[in-house]
Design a protein around this motif. Structure first.
Motif, PDB file in Angstrom:
ATOM      1  N   ILE A  29       1.315  -1.289  -0.204  1.00 23.40           N
ATOM      2  CA  ILE A  29       0.276   0.082   0.202  1.00 23.40           C
ATOM      3  C   ILE A  29       1.231   1.124   0.344  1.00 23.40           C
ATOM      4  O   ILE A  29       0.592   2.573  -0.580  1.00 23.40           O
ATOM      5  CB  ILE A  29      -0.874   0.158   1.314  1.00 23.40           C
ATOM      6  CG1 ILE A  29      -1.749  -1.047   1.315  1.00 23.40           C
ATOM      7  CG2 ILE A  29      -1.563   1.545   1.189  1.00 23.40           C
ATOM      8  CD1 ILE A  29      -3.129  -1.302   2.179  1.00 23.40           C
ATOM      9  N   GLU A  30       1.880   1.352   1.244  1.00 25.94           N
ATOM     10  CA  GLU A  30       3.209   2.403   0.826  1.00 25.94           C
ATOM     11  C   GLU A  30       3.284   2.526  -0.489  1.00 25.94           C
ATOM     12  O   GLU A  30       3.460   3.365  -0.551  1.00 25.94           O
ATOM     13  CB  GLU A  30       3.759   2.174   2.247  1.00 25.94           C
ATOM     14  CG  GLU A  30       3.584   2.354   2.819  1.00 25.94           C
ATOM     15  CD  GLU A  30       3.954   2.236   4.152  1.00 25.94           C
ATOM     16  OE1 GLU A  30       5.139   1.373   4.496  1.00 25.94           O
ATOM     17  OE2 GLU A  30       4.416   2.271   5.591  1.00 25.94           O
ATOM     18  N   GLU A  31       4.080   1.812  -1.158  1.00 23.82           N
ATOM     19  CA  GLU A  31       4.447   1.844  -2.222  1.00 23.82           C
ATOM     20  C   GLU A  31       3.419   2.423  -3.556  1.00 23.82           C
ATOM     21  O   GLU A  31       3.752   3.040  -4.081  1.00 23.82           O
ATOM     22  CB  GLU A  31       5.538   0.865  -3.354  1.00 23.82           C
ATOM     23  CG  GLU A  31       5.641   0.646  -4.270  1.00 23.82           C
ATOM     24  CD  GLU A  31       6.165  -0.964  -4.483  1.00 23.82           C
ATOM     25  OE1 GLU A  31       6.270  -1.591  -5.800  1.00 23.82           O
ATOM     26  OE2 GLU A  31       7.069  -2.039  -4.232  1.00 23.82           O
ATOM     27  N   VAL A  32       2.160   2.051  -3.671  1.00 16.85           N
ATOM     28  CA  VAL A  32       1.626   2.861  -4.257  1.00 16.85           C
ATOM     29  C   VAL A  32       1.106   3.763  -3.942  1.00 16.85           C
ATOM     30  O   VAL A  32       0.988   5.052  -4.850  1.00 16.85           O
ATOM     31  CB  VAL A  32      -0.182   2.016  -4.351  1.00 16.85           C
ATOM     32  CG1 VAL A  32      -1.077   2.148  -4.828  1.00 16.85           C
ATOM     33  CG2 VAL A  32       0.265   0.509  -4.578  1.00 16.85           C
ATOM     34  N   GLN A  33       0.998   4.214  -2.738  1.00 16.28           N
ATOM     35  CA  GLN A  33       1.443   5.292  -2.307  1.00 16.28           C
ATOM     36  C   GLN A  33       2.442   6.493  -2.295  1.00 16.28           C
ATOM     37  O   GLN A  33       1.777   8.092  -3.451  1.00 16.28           O
ATOM     38  CB  GLN A  33       0.806   5.642  -1.160  1.00 16.28           C
ATOM     39  CG  GLN A  33      -0.362   5.000  -0.149  1.00 16.28           C
ATOM     40  CD  GLN A  33      -0.577   5.361   1.057  1.00 16.28           C
ATOM     41  OE1 GLN A  33       0.323   5.400   1.653  1.00 16.28           O
ATOM     42  NE2 GLN A  33      -1.960   5.565   1.084  1.00 16.28           N
ATOM     43  N   ASP A  35       4.220   5.621  -5.256  1.00 15.26           N
ATOM     44  CA  ASP A  35       4.155   6.661  -6.676  1.00 15.26           C
ATOM     45  C   ASP A  35       3.151   7.725  -7.287  1.00 15.26           C
ATOM     46  O   ASP A  35       3.223   8.139  -8.224  1.00 15.26           O
ATOM     47  CB  ASP A  35       3.339   4.515  -7.695  1.00 15.26           C
ATOM     48  CG  ASP A  35       4.484   3.647  -7.681  1.00 15.26           C
ATOM     49  OD1 ASP A  35       5.832   4.134  -7.233  1.00 15.26           O
ATOM     50  OD2 ASP A  35       4.675   2.295  -7.602  1.00 15.26           O
ATOM     51  N   TYR A  36       1.801   6.841  -6.516  1.00 14.66           N
ATOM     52  CA  TYR A  36       0.928   7.908  -6.910  1.00 14.66           C
ATOM     53  C   TYR A  36       1.604   9.370  -6.588  1.00 14.66           C
ATOM     54  O   TYR A  36       1.562  10.840  -7.440  1.00 14.66           O
ATOM     55  CB  TYR A  36      -0.073   7.811  -6.395  1.00 14.66           C
ATOM     56  CG  TYR A  36      -0.965   8.859  -6.378  1.00 14.66           C
ATOM     57  CD1 TYR A  36      -1.901   9.012  -8.255  1.00 14.66           C
ATOM     58  CD2 TYR A  36      -1.688   9.778  -5.243  1.00 14.66           C
ATOM     59  CE1 TYR A  36      -3.170  10.405  -7.114  1.00 14.66           C
ATOM     60  CE2 TYR A  36      -3.189  10.378  -5.444  1.00 14.66           C
ATOM     61  CZ  TYR A  36      -3.274  10.744  -6.363  1.00 14.66           C
ATOM     62  OH  TYR A  36      -4.579  11.425  -6.967  1.00 14.66           O
ATOM     63  N   LEU A  37       1.951   9.755  -5.362  1.00 13.85           N
ATOM     64  CA  LEU A  37       2.438  11.650  -4.835  1.00 13.85           C
ATOM     65  C   LEU A  37       3.973  10.925  -5.881  1.00 13.85           C
ATOM     66  O   LEU A  37       4.299  12.659  -6.315  1.00 13.85           O
ATOM     67  CB  LEU A  37       2.968  10.986  -3.472  1.00 13.85           C
ATOM     68  CG  LEU A  37       1.880  10.837  -2.510  1.00 13.85           C
ATOM     69  CD1 LEU A  37       2.924  10.586  -1.335  1.00 13.85           C
ATOM     70  CD2 LEU A  37       1.107  12.294  -2.624  1.00 13.85           C
ATOM     71  N   GLU A  38       4.808  10.722  -6.268  1.00 16.53           N
ATOM     72  CA  GLU A  38       5.696  11.078  -7.613  1.00 16.53           C
ATOM     73  C   GLU A  38       5.154  11.355  -8.571  1.00 16.53           C
ATOM     74  O   GLU A  38       5.369  12.161  -9.346  1.00 16.53           O
ATOM     75  CB  GLU A  38       6.741   9.841  -7.792  1.00 16.53           C
ATOM     76  CG  GLU A  38       7.079  10.004  -6.182  1.00 16.53           C
ATOM     77  CD  GLU A  38       7.942   8.266  -6.609  1.00 16.53           C
ATOM     78  OE1 GLU A  38       8.032   7.194  -7.678  1.00 16.53           O
ATOM     79  OE2 GLU A  38       9.208   8.012  -5.619  1.00 16.53           O
ATOM     80  N   ASP A  39       3.830  10.826  -8.725  1.00 12.23           N
ATOM     81  CA  ASP A  39       3.145  11.161 -10.587  1.00 12.23           C
ATOM     82  C   ASP A  39       2.856  12.869 -10.182  1.00 12.23           C
ATOM     83  O   ASP A  39       2.562  13.634 -11.165  1.00 12.23           O
ATOM     84  CB  ASP A  39       2.219  10.074 -10.295  1.00 12.23           C
ATOM     85  CG  ASP A  39       2.641   9.037 -10.929  1.00 12.23           C
ATOM     86  OD1 ASP A  39       3.785   8.778 -11.518  1.00 12.23           O
ATOM     87  OD2 ASP A  39       1.935   8.123 -11.176  1.00 12.23           O
ATOM     88  N   LEU A  40       1.951  12.501  -8.930  1.00  7.54           N
ATOM     89  CA  LEU A  40       1.671  14.535  -8.657  1.00  7.54           C
ATOM     90  C   LEU A  40       2.894  15.319  -8.212  1.00  7.54           C
ATOM     91  O   LEU A  40       2.397  16.514  -9.206  1.00  7.54           O
ATOM     92  CB  LEU A  40       0.509  13.849  -7.597  1.00  7.54           C
ATOM     93  CG  LEU A  40      -0.845  13.896  -7.409  1.00  7.54           C
ATOM     94  CD1 LEU A  40      -1.099  13.385  -5.670  1.00  7.54           C
ATOM     95  CD2 LEU A  40      -1.743  13.874  -7.879  1.00  7.54           C
ATOM     96  N   MET A  41       3.621  15.166  -8.310  1.00  7.28           N
ATOM     97  CA  MET A  41       4.697  16.290  -7.679  1.00  7.28           C
ATOM     98  C   MET A  41       5.543  16.250  -9.506  1.00  7.28           C
ATOM     99  O   MET A  41       6.013  17.191 -10.028  1.00  7.28           O
ATOM    100  CB  MET A  41       5.870  15.422  -7.165  1.00  7.28           C
ATOM    101  CG  MET A  41       5.973  15.554  -5.820  1.00  7.28           C
ATOM    102  SD  MET A  41       5.224  17.060  -5.620  1.00  7.28           S
ATOM    103  CE  MET A  41       6.981  17.462  -4.828  1.00  7.28           C
TER     104      MET A  41
END
Length: 47
Positions: A29-33, A35-41
């Motif tokens: 779950i942390e890995e998915v989060q 990845d999502y935050l990196e995409d947002l950044m």
């Protein structure tokens, strides 16, 4: 063992099982989060 004691014991075992399963999933779950935050950044930096 009385029925109520058995029920409490079984509930405790179920809780233990759920906690172990949840803890095993946390890194995924942390890995998915992350990845999502990196995409947002990346999106924010583009703008």
């Amino acid at each position: 063992m009385e029925r109520a004691e058995l029920e409490v014991k079984l509930l405790g075992e179920k809780m233990d099982h759920l906690l172990v399963h949840q803890n095993n999933r946390l890194p995924e779950i942390e890995e998915v989060q992350i990845d999502y935050l990196e995409d947002l950044m990346r999106e924010v930096k583009k703008k």
